[in-house]
Write a protein that holds these residues in place. Structure first.
Motif, mmCIF file in Angstrom:
data_model
loop_
_atom_site.group_PDB
_atom_site.id
_atom_site.type_symbol
_atom_site.label_atom_id
_atom_site.label_comp_id
_atom_site.label_asym_id
_atom_site.label_seq_id
_atom_site.Cartn_x
_atom_site.Cartn_y
_atom_site.Cartn_z
ATOM 1 N N GLY A 282 -65.541 20.139 -55.443
ATOM 2 C CA GLY A 282 -65.423 18.853 -56.127
ATOM 3 C C GLY A 282 -63.980 18.396 -56.189
ATOM 4 O O GLY A 282 -63.058 19.193 -55.966
ATOM 5 N N HIS A 283 -63.775 17.115 -56.498
ATOM 6 C CA HIS A 283 -62.411 16.626 -56.681
ATOM 7 C C HIS A 283 -61.821 17.124 -57.998
ATOM 8 O O HIS A 283 -60.600 17.230 -58.153
ATOM 9 C CB HIS A 283 -62.384 15.100 -56.637
ATOM 10 C CG HIS A 283 -62.650 14.542 -55.263
ATOM 11 N ND1 HIS A 283 -63.923 14.265 -54.809
ATOM 12 C CD2 HIS A 283 -61.808 14.253 -54.244
ATOM 13 C CE1 HIS A 283 -63.852 13.816 -53.566
ATOM 14 N NE2 HIS A 283 -62.581 13.794 -53.195
ATOM 15 N N THR A 284 -62.693 17.407 -58.956
ATOM 16 C CA THR A 284 -62.290 18.008 -60.231
ATOM 17 C C THR A 284 -63.232 19.166 -60.524
ATOM 18 O O THR A 284 -64.319 19.278 -59.931
ATOM 19 C CB THR A 284 -62.375 16.989 -61.381
ATOM 20 O OG1 THR A 284 -63.757 16.618 -61.566
ATOM 21 C CG2 THR A 284 -61.547 15.742 -61.082
ATOM 22 N N ARG A 286 -64.941 19.531 -63.220
ATOM 23 C CA ARG A 286 -66.145 18.961 -63.823
ATOM 24 C C ARG A 286 -67.098 18.445 -62.749
ATOM 25 O O ARG A 286 -68.308 18.697 -62.821
ATOM 26 C CB ARG A 286 -65.763 17.839 -64.782
ATOM 27 C CG ARG A 286 -66.962 17.190 -65.459
ATOM 28 C CD ARG A 286 -66.525 16.154 -66.463
ATOM 29 N NE ARG A 286 -67.677 15.510 -67.079
ATOM 30 C CZ ARG A 286 -67.599 14.580 -68.020
ATOM 31 N NH1 ARG A 286 -66.394 14.197 -68.468
ATOM 32 N NH2 ARG A 286 -68.691 14.039 -68.524
ATOM 33 N N GLU A 287 -66.557 17.748 -61.770
ATOM 34 C CA GLU A 287 -67.413 17.224 -60.704
ATOM 35 C C GLU A 287 -68.092 18.355 -59.938
ATOM 36 O O GLU A 287 -69.285 18.271 -59.606
ATOM 37 C CB GLU A 287 -66.592 16.371 -59.740
ATOM 38 C CG GLU A 287 -67.392 15.805 -58.578
ATOM 39 C CD GLU A 287 -66.512 15.087 -57.565
ATOM 40 O OE1 GLU A 287 -66.141 13.926 -57.818
ATOM 41 O OE2 GLU A 287 -66.190 15.706 -56.522
ATOM 42 N N ALA A 288 -67.344 19.411 -59.667
ATOM 43 C CA ALA A 288 -67.907 20.543 -58.928
ATOM 44 C C ALA A 288 -69.032 21.212 -59.722
ATOM 45 O O ALA A 288 -70.087 21.540 -59.169
ATOM 46 C CB ALA A 288 -66.810 21.554 -58.610
ATOM 47 N N GLU A 290 -70.884 19.835 -62.051
ATOM 48 C CA GLU A 290 -72.024 18.912 -62.076
ATOM 49 C C GLU A 290 -72.793 18.951 -60.767
ATOM 50 O O GLU A 290 -74.030 18.875 -60.748
ATOM 51 C CB GLU A 290 -71.538 17.493 -62.382
ATOM 52 C CG GLU A 290 -71.074 17.295 -63.806
ATOM 53 C CD GLU A 290 -70.493 15.916 -64.059
ATOM 54 O OE1 GLU A 290 -70.266 15.180 -63.061
ATOM 55 O OE2 GLU A 290 -70.259 15.576 -65.233
ATOM 56 N N LYS A 291 -72.068 19.079 -59.666
ATOM 57 C CA LYS A 291 -72.721 19.165 -58.359
ATOM 58 C C LYS A 291 -73.583 20.425 -58.284
ATOM 59 O O LYS A 291 -74.722 20.384 -57.792
ATOM 60 C CB LYS A 291 -71.667 19.162 -57.246
ATOM 61 C CG LYS A 291 -72.247 19.104 -55.844
ATOM 62 C CD LYS A 291 -71.145 19.151 -54.783
ATOM 63 C CE LYS A 291 -70.291 17.903 -54.785
ATOM 64 N NZ LYS A 291 -69.334 17.906 -53.633
ATOM 65 N N TYR A 294 -76.710 20.011 -60.416
ATOM 66 C CA TYR A 294 -77.669 19.107 -59.772
ATOM 67 C C TYR A 294 -78.411 19.821 -58.645
ATOM 68 O O TYR A 294 -79.629 19.689 -58.515
ATOM 69 C CB TYR A 294 -76.938 17.874 -59.231
ATOM 70 C CG TYR A 294 -77.885 16.886 -58.580
ATOM 71 C CD1 TYR A 294 -78.870 16.249 -59.321
ATOM 72 C CD2 TYR A 294 -77.803 16.615 -57.221
ATOM 73 C CE1 TYR A 294 -79.752 15.360 -58.730
ATOM 74 C CE2 TYR A 294 -78.677 15.732 -56.613
ATOM 75 C CZ TYR A 294 -79.654 15.104 -57.375
ATOM 76 O OH TYR A 294 -80.531 14.232 -56.783
ATOM 77 N N THR A 372 -62.419 23.009 -57.362
ATOM 78 C CA THR A 372 -61.595 22.170 -56.486
ATOM 79 C C THR A 372 -61.121 23.027 -55.313
ATOM 80 O O THR A 372 -61.203 24.263 -55.366
ATOM 81 C CB THR A 372 -60.384 21.633 -57.242
ATOM 82 O OG1 THR A 372 -59.531 22.747 -57.615
ATOM 83 C CG2 THR A 372 -60.788 20.876 -58.509
ATOM 84 N N ASP A 405 -66.476 19.233 -46.744
ATOM 85 C CA ASP A 405 -65.627 19.618 -47.883
ATOM 86 C C ASP A 405 -64.929 20.951 -47.625
ATOM 87 O O ASP A 405 -63.757 21.135 -47.966
ATOM 88 C CB ASP A 405 -66.475 19.738 -49.157
ATOM 89 C CG ASP A 405 -66.856 18.394 -49.746
ATOM 90 O OD1 ASP A 405 -66.184 17.395 -49.442
ATOM 91 O OD2 ASP A 405 -67.845 18.351 -50.509
#
Length: 448
Positions: A282-284, A286-288, A290-291, A294, A372, A405
């Motif tokens: 992820g870029h952050t 948190r994003e990673a 969440e990915k 999901y 990240t 990625d």
């Protein structure tokens, strides 16, 4: 020059996370589309990875409830035959290694020796054979057998199989082929040898009808972690793929296996150990995270149950989903080593069968690193510097964004830290791994 890690790419058409193929951004690809695989191979080569690796199974899992409905409906089941696919990819790549899985239980040594020697010639020295013994009755029934060989028998057969294949690769010495038009001599008869193998499993005369491979022998890979596997691999393997979900288990496996090499008179550097590792980027942070959550939400429980049943060669449908994971360690007849950690985790954490199935199928108990590019590189460096591995067999969670990625963000970060090569320094897969060319046993005997 400081030691650098080795990186393989574990290639699948849909990615490795059990929920990955259902991700809205996942590529919906034909698992036999040559252009799709060509794109993957060329991306990995631009990233300077050591090799592509393609696994194989000789059946669609139908152990769970004697049905493969969940396997076919909820998890991509179709896959290309590895050697055929890699032969095609050898024509559109120049440097990256090409590793294919082939079973010692459902092949003959002459077939395997000939096919991998041919791939090594076509690729100019980039072939590798991932040696497996297969796992399930579903595979046995596709080869006119009622059930799969037991664990001891299939490893006994594999040991003899490897001896025959290596002898066949040596049956032509490196300079045996003369092609002397003036004298009319095609080959030096004194440098082409019968194998004359007679054993418990095989009687093979030889010689091979393909000259010695450019690498001497294609690189020998083995995948597993059980005791019999370690005994066999310590004798023959040059690269190890293993499923190790955490640093402690990886470090323990690494120390044990390297010790076995030394006990057999081999150098610790003679074998490279690459745990399978899924990277969710992820870029952050948190994003990673969440990915990853999901992707987990997209898992179908029955997919995990079907896959585990196939790998264990044991039907889990007879046990209730909401009760503690059953005590079946003595009953499974398929893969053993990777499930030792699964059984222990289930006991220690009091997990139900459903919970274990969902956890296991996410990565098949491989290491997952989420974060990240920088934090992922931190973790990979910790394992590498900390003596848990010689590199990693990288697993994209889904295709093709998940792969991009890894290749475009994580690998450059490793290169910037001096942990991974910026370019190839050799042309063969043995060059990439720093592995010695095997001595021809027949030539060596003649010199004595």
């Amino acid at each position: 020059m400081s030691k650098m890690m080795h990186l393989g790419l574990f290639v699948t058409a849909a990615g490795h996370h059990a929920g990955g193929w259902r991700h809205p951004d996942a590529a919906v690809s034909d698992p036999l589309d040559p252009d799709y695989y060509q794109s993957i191979a060329q991306k990995a080569e631009r990233a300077k990875l050591d090799m592509l690796f393609i696994a194989d199974k000789l059946a669609i899992d139908d152990n769970y409830g004697s049905s493969f409905e969940m396997t076919v409906t909820h998890r991509p089941s179709l896959s290309a035959e590895p050697l055929t696919l890699l032969a095609a990819l050898s024509a559109v790549t120049d440097k990256i290694g090409l590793a294919a899985t082939a079973s010692t239980t459902y092949n003959e040594p002459f077939h395997i020796a000939r096919k991998f020697a041919t791939l090594d010639h076509l690729s100019k020295g980039r072939a590798a054979w991932n040696v497996v013994t297969s796992t399930s009755d579903a595979e046995a029934r596709n080869f006119s057998k009622l059930e799969h060989l037991d664990h001891h028998a299939r490893y006994d057969r594999a040991s003899e199989f490897l001896e025959v294949v290596r002898s066949l690769w040596d049956s032509w010495e490196d300079d045996a082929l003369l092609s002397d038009k003036e004298k009319g001599i095609f080959a030096d008869k004194d440098k082409v040898h019968y194998v004359h193998h007679q054993g418990e499993w095989f009687n093979v005369r030889g010689p091979l009808n393909v000259q010695r491979p450019p690498q001497g022998h294609p690189v020998l890979i083995q995948a597993g972690s059980s005791g019999p596997f370690r005994d066999l691999a310590a004798k023959y393997a040059e690269v190890i793929f293993t499923a190790q979900p955490n640093f402690e288990s990886a470090s323990s496996f690494y120390d044990d296996f390297k010790g076995r090499l030394q006990a057999l008179g081999r150098s610790r550097d003679d074998v490279k150990i690459l745990p399978g590792t899924m990277l969710i980027v992820g870029h952050t942070e948190r994003e990673a995270q969440e990915k990853e959550r999901y992707l987990e939400s997209l898992i179908h429980t029955n997919t995990g149950l079907a896959f585990m049943s196939g790998s264990m060669n044991y039907d889990l449908s007879k046990h209730p989903l909401d009760e503690p994971f059953p005590d079946i360690e003595h009953a499974i007849r398929g893969s053993r080593g990777r499930f030792q950690f699964v059984f222990r985790k289930a006991r220690e954490e009091g997990l139900t069968l459903e919970q274990v199935a969902r956890w296991y199928i996410a990565s098949r108990s491989h290491h997952i690193v989420t974060g990240t590019p920088e934090t992922i590189a931190d973790r990979l460096e910790q394992w590498f510097r900390g003596g848990a591995c010689d590199g990693f067999n990288l697993m994209a969670p889904y295709m093709t964004d998940g792969l991009d990625d890894i290749l475009e963000r994580v690998v450059p970060e490793l290169q910037n830290r001096g942990l991974f090569r910026g370019d190839y320094s050799g042309v063969t897969l043995r060059d990439h791994f720093g592995l010695k060319q095997p001595v021809n046993r027949f030539a060596q005997t003649a010199m004595r």
